[in-house]
Motif scaffolding. Structure first.
Motif, PDB file in Angstrom:
ATOM      1  N   ALA A 173       3.239  -8.863  -8.175  1.00  0.00           N
ATOM      2  CA  ALA A 173       3.270  -7.974  -9.336  1.00  0.00           C
ATOM      3  C   ALA A 173       4.687  -7.537  -9.669  1.00  0.00           C
ATOM      4  O   ALA A 173       5.032  -7.346 -10.847  1.00  0.00           O
ATOM      5  N   ARG A 195      -0.757  -9.618  -9.097  1.00  0.00           N
ATOM      6  CA  ARG A 195      -1.326  -8.759  -8.071  1.00  0.00           C
ATOM      7  C   ARG A 195      -0.547  -8.872  -6.763  1.00  0.00           C
ATOM      8  O   ARG A 195       0.142  -9.858  -6.520  1.00  0.00           O
ATOM      9  N   GLY A 196      -0.669  -7.838  -5.950  1.00  0.00           N
ATOM     10  CA  GLY A 196       0.002  -7.851  -4.659  1.00  0.00           C
ATOM     11  C   GLY A 196       1.519  -7.879  -4.811  1.00  0.00           C
ATOM     12  O   GLY A 196       2.080  -7.360  -5.777  1.00  0.00           O
ATOM     13  N   ALA A 210      -3.824  -7.188 -12.640  1.00  0.00           N
ATOM     14  CA  ALA A 210      -4.032  -7.730 -11.299  1.00  0.00           C
ATOM     15  C   ALA A 210      -5.408  -8.342 -11.154  1.00  0.00           C
ATOM     16  O   ALA A 210      -5.576  -9.367 -10.467  1.00  0.00           O
ATOM     17  N   ALA A 211      -6.401  -7.753 -11.811  1.00  0.00           N
ATOM     18  CA  ALA A 211      -7.756  -8.297 -11.722  1.00  0.00           C
ATOM     19  C   ALA A 211      -7.884  -9.618 -12.462  1.00  0.00           C
ATOM     20  O   ALA A 211      -8.700 -10.473 -12.097  1.00  0.00           O
ATOM     21  N   SER A 261      -3.504  -2.443 -12.943  1.00  0.00           N
ATOM     22  CA  SER A 261      -4.743  -2.773 -12.236  1.00  0.00           C
ATOM     23  C   SER A 261      -5.561  -3.814 -12.990  1.00  0.00           C
ATOM     24  O   SER A 261      -6.162  -4.711 -12.384  1.00  0.00           O
ATOM     25  N   SER A 268       3.310   0.443 -12.859  1.00  0.00           N
ATOM     26  CA  SER A 268       2.123   0.960 -12.175  1.00  0.00           C
ATOM     27  C   SER A 268       1.954   2.460 -12.351  1.00  0.00           C
ATOM     28  O   SER A 268       0.843   2.983 -12.190  1.00  0.00           O
ATOM     29  N   PRO A 310      -3.725 -13.856 -10.834  1.00  0.00           N
ATOM     30  CA  PRO A 310      -3.218 -13.863  -9.450  1.00  0.00           C
ATOM     31  C   PRO A 310      -1.724 -13.568  -9.368  1.00  0.00           C
ATOM     32  O   PRO A 310      -1.257 -12.986  -8.393  1.00  0.00           O
TER      33      PRO A 310
END
Length: 580
Positions: A519, A515-516, A508-509, A505, A494, A512
């Motif tokens: 990750a 993300r959060g 993550a988009a 980012s 990150s 699933p």
């Protein structure tokens, strides 16, 4: 020289010398003869001693000594004294020592007597006498006794203020230790090395010859301090890469058939999905030759993991990644035949066998990283605030252990509930105890409740370090602003990106599983692929470091992937990377 040449006849004038020469040769042979083999009864008594029947062996050896004379009697008395020591009767042992002549002892009996005298000196709190007592060759003893010999020497070195000598002696004891005794010995070595400054540690490590048992310990200490290695870790025969395709210039040399053992069903399936997707993202991000990858479902159970490993081996895999569960890894490592090397994705309760390594995101890793972070900044009196959950407990225990190994101290430990109470009294006691920093092994909501109390107690201006759990339960800047300034380990992905992966980012988009909280496991899976593909570089090069998605990765000499995480902090209630 021709072996079939005839010997010249002895001249008459020299014939009178022949009897004398024969006597001299016989005497010379006597001086270099090896120690006589113990008589059958003596050997049988020593076998009893090795089997743990110390008192029975002591009685038998003492009885044999009564009927013996000369050198055999001395050996029997020495061994009987040692056996009584093993049986816990040092008074009887000392009485037998007074009856023997140590100058007439050789071989293992002499070494056992040396060990006995050394341990008696330590029991009498006279470490200065240990080195004089340790005469003879410890190699004539069984491995456990050799270990005790070296531990006794280490104790004497440490008492004399010789930390490097003590660490070296303890490293030599390693081969004869098992279980908790070995773990304690390793912690002692790390504690001793922690007393050396960077320059001294680096110089000592560079001076150690190849194969010296202390080198891997010293090299691991250098890695933890972020210092370069003078040469690669001593891996011995642990790794063999002959079956892999030729390596690339950057060290890329993947296996031919990669088995991945994950709990694709069962309670751990949710955690396995991001690990799987991260591994595949790294795999498909590589354009060079790639291995065949086959996934095996462990169902999240020890039996399932053992069966999956066996099936992967039977189907021709030459490297195994996984399993993921802690109990699964332990079960696989306890199997007697692990012919195919692998990278486990968790910490086992046993050491990895040769040719196997462990890589984890366990709570212990956060605790170790936090301790190293604080120690590097000369913070050695730490207040620990730990949650009541397993993650908080494990992280706090690992933190305290590492801190103590390197000369630090936990000033106070406070266990924190999900809804923290008023801790003013405990924080005041920590201040009085000299706490110069704080370690928070808690989740975000707990930390939000603790931050104002820490500020009132004067800790806001001191270094505060959390675990990766600090971000759990956060996400609203207006609430999280109270966490500003708390440092915590984060994924490098990150902050600096990772080769072969899109920006965190963007991933993550799109996914699933990227993300959060997932990750972190996605990055973990990506690094598992990278380690398997660059393992030879990690294992055989002094600069064998990988810049992974979870941090900078190295392989130490004990089968552990050492991870230096990236660091982040809260600023304005939002996590931001810290500069390296």
């Amino acid at each position: 020289m021709h072996t079939n040449a005839r010997l010249a006849p002895i001249p008459n004038r020299l014939r009178w010398l022949v009897p004398g020469l024969a006597l001299l040769l016989a005497a010379g042979c006597a001086t270099v003869a090896t120690a006589p083999v113990a008589a059958p009864d003596h050997a049988a008594a020593l076998a009893q001693l090795e089997q743990g029947q110390a008192q029975e062996a002591a009685q038998r050896l003492e009885a044999l000594a009564l009927a013996a004379k000369g050198t055999p009697r001395n050996a029997l008395l020495a061994d009987a004294a040692f056996a009584w020591h093993e049986a816990g009767d040092d008074t009887r042992a000392r009485s037998l020592l007074a009856q023997l002549d140590p100058r007439r002892l050789t071989g293992a009996s002499r070494a056992r007597l040396s060990l006995l005298n050394a341990e008696l000196a330590l029991a009498a709190q006279q470490p200065g006498q240990v080195q004089a007592a340790l005469v003879g060759d410890p190699a004539s003893l069984a491995a456990p006794l050799q270990a005790r010999w070296h531990v006794a020497a280490a104790t004497a070195h440490e008492a004399a203020g010789d930390a490097p000598g003590a660490a070296s002696a303890r490293a030599r004891a390693e081969a004869g230790l098992q279980g908790e005794a070995r773990d304690q010995n390793r912690r002692a070595i790390e504690r001793l090395l922690s007393t050396l400054d960077n320059a001294t540690l680096a110089a000592r490590a560079a001076a150690l010859p190849a194969g010296d048992p202390l080198y891997n310990f010293a090299a691991r200490a250098l890695v933890r301090r972020g210092l370069p290695l003078p040469r690669p870790f001593d891996q011995g025969q642990a790794w063999n890469f002959d079956q892999r395709p030729p390596g690339a210039s950057d060290g890329y040399r993947p296996p031919r058939r990669l088995a991945v053992l994950l709990p694709l069903s069962g309670q751990l399936a949710t955690a396995a999905a991001p690990v799987r997707d991260g591994l595949l993202a790294g795999y498909y991000g590589e354009n060079r030759q790639r291995p065949e990858v086959v996934f095996y479902d462990t169902a999240g159970t020890p039996a399932g993991a053992v069966a999956a490993y066996a099936r992967a081996v039977s189907e021709g895999s030459d490297f195994v990644v996984g399993p993921l569960g802690r109990d699964e890894v332990t079960a696989v490592y306890r199997e007697s035949a692990l012919n195919v090397p692998g990278l486990a994705l968790n910490r086992a309760s046993v050491a990895p066998p040769p040719g196997h390594a462990m890589f984890s995101l366990a709570p212990e890793d956060d605790g170790l990283a936090a301790a190293d972070y604080l120690l590097a900044r000369e913070h050695r009196q730490v207040l620990v605030l730990a949650g009541q959950d397993e993650n908080g407990r494990r992280a706090a225990e690992a933190f305290a252990s590492r801190l103590a190994e390197r000369g630090g101290k936990v000033a106070a430990t406070v266990t924190v509930s999900e809804q923290p109470a008023n801790l003013a009294a405990q924080l005041a006691q920590a201040t009085a105890a000299g706490a110069d920093s704080v370690f928070l092994a808690v989740r975000g909501p707990q930390a939000r409740a603790l931050a104002p109390q820490l500020a009132l107690a004067g800790f806001a201006a001191r270094t505060r370090v959390g675990t990766s759990q600090l971000t759990s339960g956060t996400g609203k800047a207006e609430e999280d602003v109270v966490l500003d300034g708390i440092v915590f380990p984060a994924e490098a992905w990150s902050s600096r990106g990772a080769a072969g992966l899109p920006q965190a980012s963007l991933a993550a988009a799109a996914l699933p599983t990227a993300r959060g909280p997932a990750a972190r496991l996605f990055a973990f899976g990506y690094d598992a692929w990278r380690i398997s593909a660059y393992l030879e570089r990690l294992a055989t090069r002094a600069d064998g470091e990988l810049r992974g998605a979870t941090g900078d990765l190295r392989l130490d000499g004990f089968g552990n992937v050492v991870r230096q995480p990236a660091w982040a902090t809260f600023s304005g209630g939002v996590p931001v990377p810290l500069a390296r």
